[in-house]
Design a protein around this motif. Structure first.
Motif, PDB file in Angstrom:
ATOM      1  N   ARG A  26      12.275  25.788 -16.319  1.00  0.00           N
ATOM      2  CA  ARG A  26      12.358  26.100 -14.889  1.00  0.00           C
ATOM      3  C   ARG A  26      11.342  25.230 -14.158  1.00  0.00           C
ATOM      4  NH1 ARG A  26      12.122  31.408 -14.814  1.00  0.00           N
ATOM      5  NH2 ARG A  26      14.327  31.652 -14.261  1.00  0.00           N
ATOM      6  N   GLU A  59       3.776  41.494 -16.026  1.00  0.00           N
ATOM      7  CA  GLU A  59       4.097  40.159 -16.520  1.00  0.00           C
ATOM      8  C   GLU A  59       2.899  39.543 -17.234  1.00  0.00           C
ATOM      9  OE1 GLU A  59       6.384  41.231 -12.913  1.00  0.00           O
ATOM     10  OE2 GLU A  59       4.237  40.950 -13.250  1.00  0.00           O
ATOM     11  N   GLU A  82       7.168  36.959 -22.040  1.00  0.00           N
ATOM     12  CA  GLU A  82       8.500  37.537 -21.918  1.00  0.00           C
ATOM     13  C   GLU A  82       9.600  36.527 -22.226  1.00  0.00           C
ATOM     14  OE1 GLU A  82       5.728  39.712 -19.142  1.00  0.00           O
ATOM     15  OE2 GLU A  82       6.153  37.645 -19.670  1.00  0.00           O
ATOM     16  N   ALA A  83       9.323  35.259 -22.041  1.00  0.00           N
ATOM     17  CA  ALA A  83      10.317  34.208 -22.285  1.00  0.00           C
ATOM     18  C   ALA A  83       9.632  33.048 -23.004  1.00  0.00           C
ATOM     19  CB  ALA A  83      10.937  33.749 -20.963  1.00  0.00           C
ATOM     20  N   SER A 381       7.736  38.115 -11.872  1.00  0.00           N
ATOM     21  CA  SER A 381       8.854  38.430 -12.757  1.00  0.00           C
ATOM     22  C   SER A 381      10.009  37.454 -12.552  1.00  0.00           C
ATOM     23  CB  SER A 381       9.334  39.862 -12.522  1.00  0.00           C
ATOM     24  OG  SER A 381       9.924  40.015 -11.244  1.00  0.00           O
ATOM     25  N   ILE A 382      10.127  36.907 -11.372  1.00  0.00           N
ATOM     26  CA  ILE A 382      11.165  35.891 -11.112  1.00  0.00           C
ATOM     27  C   ILE A 382      10.771  34.569 -11.754  1.00  0.00           C
ATOM     28  CG2 ILE A 382      12.203  34.486  -9.286  1.00  0.00           C
ATOM     29  CD1 ILE A 382      12.293  36.965  -7.558  1.00  0.00           C
ATOM     30  N   THR A 384       8.975  34.123 -14.343  1.00  0.00           N
ATOM     31  CA  THR A 384       9.023  34.215 -15.807  1.00  0.00           C
ATOM     32  C   THR A 384      10.367  34.685 -16.338  1.00  0.00           C
ATOM     33  OG1 THR A 384       8.172  36.489 -15.729  1.00  0.00           O
ATOM     34  CG2 THR A 384       6.555  34.707 -15.899  1.00  0.00           C
ATOM     35  N   SER A 385      11.337  34.892 -15.484  1.00  0.00           N
ATOM     36  CA  SER A 385      12.645  35.425 -15.913  1.00  0.00           C
ATOM     37  C   SER A 385      13.326  34.447 -16.877  1.00  0.00           C
ATOM     38  CB  SER A 385      13.549  35.657 -14.722  1.00  0.00           C
ATOM     39  OG  SER A 385      14.860  36.005 -15.141  1.00  0.00           O
ATOM     40  N   LEU A 389      17.911  32.679 -11.196  1.00  0.00           N
ATOM     41  CA  LEU A 389      17.676  33.587 -10.084  1.00  0.00           C
ATOM     42  C   LEU A 389      18.917  34.423  -9.786  1.00  0.00           C
ATOM     43  CD1 LEU A 389      15.739  34.506  -7.802  1.00  0.00           C
ATOM     44  CD2 LEU A 389      16.699  32.673  -6.398  1.00  0.00           C
ATOM     45  N   THR A 392      18.893  37.378 -12.017  1.00  0.00           N
ATOM     46  CA  THR A 392      17.636  38.113 -12.106  1.00  0.00           C
ATOM     47  C   THR A 392      17.634  39.281 -11.131  1.00  0.00           C
ATOM     48  OG1 THR A 392      16.433  36.102 -12.720  1.00  0.00           O
ATOM     49  CG2 THR A 392      15.121  37.947 -11.911  1.00  0.00           C
TER      50      THR A 392
END
Length: 394
Positions: A26, A59, A82-83, A381-382, A384-385, A389, A392
């Motif tokens: 990203r 997060e 998380e990712a 949180s966006i 690291t999603s 988007l 998400t």
């Protein structure tokens, strides 16, 4: 009927594939609003809020050091527990030098411009339309002009008292002008309390954004457009190009996303996502904003480009529950656009919410800060999603 893309998939199939598949990379392009503190401040803010989020068990994001990669771009690399498969590049696009010119403007120029701006606000219907569609923003917009009016009125009253006692009209006029000047100088020295000159500069800047009046800013935007366009063209289907704009920077982010979407191939628009935070799209009601309105309309034609427009009902510095596509354009559909509340009442603890709700500037920055609960809008949180988007939850 849609034509197949170069890989043999229909464009709709490609869009669904890219939205639903996991990401490997990203690239965030962050556009600041009217703030002279620049990339260094916002990098420090990102790093601090990442630590806060981790301490709250939310997060878990690591923010690397900031480095300058080109004349007006500063990048830091991030990673998230998380990712773990996701590489995050966070690039701050700098307009600090352009904003600084508004802060350095003379007091006389600022006051003269405020008269012109107030006339334009009235004559263009900006105030009337905003009172109907974004009333809190309209009232807040009036604050600096009302304060100037009160200063003029106070100077006139004091000059009138002097005239009543002395009978000297010329002397009273000179004293009145002098008093008004003293009041303005004192307020400018204490602008951290009154925000008069800060808000006037913000208005001038934002007006220049939507009308294209600032030539230096238009040139800088062309550099940003080429930078983002290059990132889109070099990105594969496992990469998301996320353009983020906060406050008046949201106006620039809209223009940036719209122009890049015009330049790249149609299948590449699925790589682009747009996130606007506390934006002021209702400035499109000013005169000579046809180009900005056309940019909003352009984005509404692209189903594959997700645009999430985040506002807070308590935030008087943004346009509030203002649907930019529906209110500014004649578009029959909204494309990938959707309007969402940040739900600060849920993301903040009751005590801090009550403390912050009338601290307008602090509340306006909350979009970029860590949540205090696991509910409501979470910017980190966006970032690291593991999905785009469009997929998400907001």
């Amino acid at each position: 009927m849609m034509e197949p893309s170069s890989n043999g998939l229909l464009q709709t199939d490609y869009c669904m594939t890219t939205v639903q598949s996991g990401l490997k990379r990203r690239h965030v392009f962050y556009v600041t609003g009217y703030d002279p503190r620049g990339p260094e401040f916002y990098h420090a803010l990102l790093k601090r809020e990442a630590r806060v989020a981790k301490s709250r068990g939310l997060e878990n994001i690591h923010v690397g050091s900031l480095r300058q990669t080109w004349a007006h771009g500063f990048v830091c690399e991030c990673s998230a527990t998380e990712a773990p498969q996701l590489d995050i590049s966070y690039e701050f696009l700098a307009i600090t030098d352009i904003i600084a010119k508004y802060f350095l403007a003379s007091m006389l120029w600022t006051l003269m411009q405020s008269l012109r701006m107030f006339f334009v606000m009235l004559a263009s219907g900006f105030l009337l339309r905003n009172f109907r569609r974004a009333p809190k923003f309209a009232i807040f917009s009036l604050y600096p002009f009302v304060l100037i009016f009160l200063l003029i009125l106070l100077a006139l009253v004091l000059a009138g008292v002097l005239y009543a006692f002395s009978g000297g009209g010329l002397l009273a006029m000179v004293v009145g002008i002098a008093l008004f000047s003293v009041f303005c100088f004192w307020i400018r020295r204490n602008d951290h309390r009154f925000y008069l000159f800060y808000l006037l500069g913000d208005f001038f800047f934002s007006h220049a954004v939507v009308t294209g009046e600032n030539i230096d800013l238009k040139r800088r935007m062309q550099e940003f457009i080429r930078r983002v366009e290059g990132a889109v063209n070099s990105a594969d289907e496992n990469t998301e190009i996320l353009i983020v704009g906060h406050s008046s920077g949201a106006l620039l982010a809209v223009q940036l996303a719209a122009e890049v979407s015009r330049r790249v191939e149609k299948t590449s628009t699925a790589k682009i996502s747009l996130l606007t935070l506390g934006g002021q799209s209702s400035l499109g009601f000013f005169w000579n904003t046809e180009s900005f309105v056309a940019d909003v309309a352009q984005l509404a034609t692209i189903q594959s480009l997700a645009w999430r427009d985040i506002f807070a009902p308590q935030d008087v510095i943004c346009s509030g529950r203002f649907d930019a596509v529906a209110q500014l354009t004649q578009a029959e559909n909204k494309g990938g656009y959707s309007l969402h509340s940040a739900r600060f009442k849920e993301s903040l603890t009751p005590i801090n919410y009550d403390r912050m709700r009338f601290d307008f500037f602090k509340l306006h920055m909350q979009y970029l800060r860590a949540r205090e609960t696991d509910r409501g809008f979470g910017f980190l949180s966006i970032i690291t999603s593991p999905v785009r988007l469009a997929a998400t939850p907001i």
